[in-house]
Design an enzyme around this catalytic site. Sequence first.
Site, PDB file in Angstrom:
ATOM      1  CB  THR A 154      42.839  51.553  29.608  1.00 43.47           C
ATOM      2  OG1 THR A 154      43.964  51.059  29.667  1.00 43.47           O
ATOM      3  CG2 THR A 154      42.819  52.917  28.832  1.00 43.47           C
TER       4      THR A 154
ATOM      5  CE1 TYR B  93      40.883  50.769  24.913  1.00 44.82           C
ATOM      6  CE2 TYR B  93      43.071  50.485  26.139  1.00 44.82           C
ATOM      7  CZ  TYR B  93      41.731  50.343  26.042  1.00 44.82           C
ATOM      8  OH  TYR B  93      41.284  49.965  27.062  1.00 44.82           O
TER       9      TYR B  93
ATOM     10  CG  PHE C  99      47.515  48.973  36.247  1.00 44.86           C
ATOM     11  CD1 PHE C  99      46.858  49.941  36.472  1.00 44.86           C
ATOM     12  CD2 PHE C  99      48.779  49.249  35.735  1.00 44.86           C
ATOM     13  CE1 PHE C  99      47.122  51.188  36.752  1.00 44.86           C
ATOM     14  CE2 PHE C  99      49.172  50.581  35.843  1.00 44.86           C
ATOM     15  CZ  PHE C  99      48.392  51.666  36.414  1.00 44.86           C
TER      16      PHE C  99
ATOM     17  CB  ALA D   5      35.186  50.978  24.851  1.00 42.91           C
TER      18      ALA D   5
ATOM     19  CG  ASP E 199      54.223  45.077  24.943  1.00 42.83           C
ATOM     20  OD1 ASP E 199      53.403  45.686  25.071  1.00 42.83           O
ATOM     21  OD2 ASP E 199      54.464  44.069  24.416  1.00 42.83           O
TER      22      ASP E 199
ATOM     23  CG  PHE F 212      31.824  48.220  31.373  1.00 45.13           C
ATOM     24  CD1 PHE F 212      33.114  48.202  31.899  1.00 45.13           C
ATOM     25  CD2 PHE F 212      30.672  48.396  31.922  1.00 45.13           C
ATOM     26  CE1 PHE F 212      33.157  47.954  33.405  1.00 45.13           C
ATOM     27  CE2 PHE F 212      30.613  48.221  33.216  1.00 45.13           C
ATOM     28  CZ  PHE F 212      31.752  48.050  34.316  1.00 45.13           C
TER      29      PHE F 212
HETATM   30  N1  UDP Z   1      52.906  38.840  25.952  1.00 47.78           N
HETATM   31  C1  UDP Z   1      53.840  37.980  25.435  1.00 47.78           C
HETATM   32  N2  UDP Z   1      53.193  36.870  24.613  1.00 47.78           N
HETATM   33  C2  UDP Z   1      52.062  36.969  24.271  1.00 47.78           C
HETATM   34  C3  UDP Z   1      51.008  37.827  24.695  1.00 47.78           C
HETATM   35  C4  UDP Z   1      51.644  38.702  25.675  1.00 47.78           C
HETATM   36  O1  UDP Z   1      54.983  37.906  25.868  1.00 47.78           O
HETATM   37  O2  UDP Z   1      51.730  36.083  23.249  1.00 47.78           O
HETATM   38  C5  UDP Z   1      53.551  39.951  26.914  1.00 47.78           C
HETATM   39  C6  UDP Z   1      53.367  41.370  26.442  1.00 47.78           C
HETATM   40  O3  UDP Z   1      54.510  41.834  25.615  1.00 47.78           O
HETATM   41  C7  UDP Z   1      53.106  41.914  27.574  1.00 47.78           C
HETATM   42  C8  UDP Z   1      52.578  41.085  28.668  1.00 47.78           C
HETATM   43  O4  UDP Z   1      52.787  39.660  28.352  1.00 47.78           O
HETATM   44  O5  UDP Z   1      54.503  42.277  28.046  1.00 47.78           O
HETATM   45  C9  UDP Z   1      51.015  41.428  28.908  1.00 47.78           C
HETATM   46  O6  UDP Z   1      50.392  41.319  27.651  1.00 47.78           O
HETATM   47  P1  UDP Z   1      48.888  41.581  27.475  1.00 47.78           P
HETATM   48  O7  UDP Z   1      48.394  41.720  25.975  1.00 47.78           O
HETATM   49  O8  UDP Z   1      48.463  40.512  28.165  1.00 47.78           O
HETATM   50  O9  UDP Z   1      48.502  42.826  28.200  1.00 47.78           O
HETATM   51  P2  UDP Z   1      49.120  44.418  28.204  1.00 47.78           P
HETATM   52  O10 UDP Z   1      49.948  44.602  29.046  1.00 47.78           O
HETATM   53  O11 UDP Z   1      49.577  44.766  26.883  1.00 47.78           O
HETATM   54  O12 UDP Z   1      47.786  45.093  28.452  1.00 47.78           O
END
Ligand code: UDP
Length: 321
Positions: A117, A141, A169, A75, A282, A73
């Site tokens: 991931t 990453y 996920f 990393a 995103d 793990f």
């Molecule tokens: N997100 C959000 N507000 C925040 C943090 C995350 O709207 O303060 C959204 C982000 O854009 C994504 C989802 O929540 O669509 C999950 O984000 P997270 O960082 O938890 O995980 P990721 O999918 O990036 O691994």
Amino acid sequence: MSDGQKYLVTGGAGYVGSVVAAHLLAAGHRVTVLDDLSTGHRVSVPEGAEFIEGRIQDVARWLDSSYDGVLHFAASSQVGESVAHPEKYWSNNVGGSMALLAAMRDAGVRTLVFSSTAATYGEPATSPITEDTATAPTNPYGASKLAVDHMISSECTAHGLAAVSLRYFNVAGAHGSYGERHDPETHLIPLVLQVAQGKREAISVFGDDYPTPDGTCVRDYIHVADLAEAHLLALTAATGGEHLICNLGNGNGFSVREVIETVRKVTGHPVPEVTAPRRGGDPAVLVASAERAKDRLGWQPTRADLAGIVADAWEFVRQGE
Ligand code: UDP
């Protein structure tokens, strides 16, 4: 008690590593945690595990033939940081994993479970994502984790390593006293819980104009304990000469607004939200097909309910109040 194997858990002071270490101990195995505490926490190392404070690059100092396998793990794992400081990701993730594979070869330790991931897939056009979906990471990453997956594949072919990569996920929830404590915190559920606790004024919704039912991004949230169980199954399923790659998710997508609403219901606290611009990189929807994990590992998640995941995370953060 089981037959009690001995495992090295690199990064076992971090969120997922500590939960997996606790599950290994509960199953009757012996566990050594190697962690440099750069992002992990000493208190997260489960009682009963031996602890070595050290860097993954130096793993050869401690790995010997007494180990039955390694769960890897250790990393760096922040997407934004990886864009700003890619060299850190090549060094820690790729360099660290190279050192680990060499040490395993030298010590004759031939079983590996690797923490991969969904970021290896990038922004695929199709959903749900299977392991046959093309990998096209959109940040260093994800690229560094994919490079390690390639390295492991060739190690299996050339040197008979038995390896399983698990592609997570959105990991969430907590397992008793083991939970998520990132600094800085960037993940949605812990941030929304901070708003519920009154530690943060509002949650920013990063974009509400995505092509999804409510306009916010959809993700597949998986309970960290379900995830941990897959690692124990992977140790059993690992076969010499094969690199098995499995997605881990529930196959259910929840939007950012659904997560916020679930936090309101679970905590009973108001959670003000503000709409903010999209966060770079995103994808609109990331949902797993975990059919292969079910088929090859015999994995069956039992905590897929989002309210339950949030309730466990809520209980964990309240322990720290
Ligand atoms: N997100 C959000 N507000 C925040 C943090 C995350 O709207 O303060 C959204 C982000 O854009 C994504 C989802 O929540 O669509 C999950 O984000 P997270 O960082 O938890 O995980 P990721 O999918 O990036 O691994």
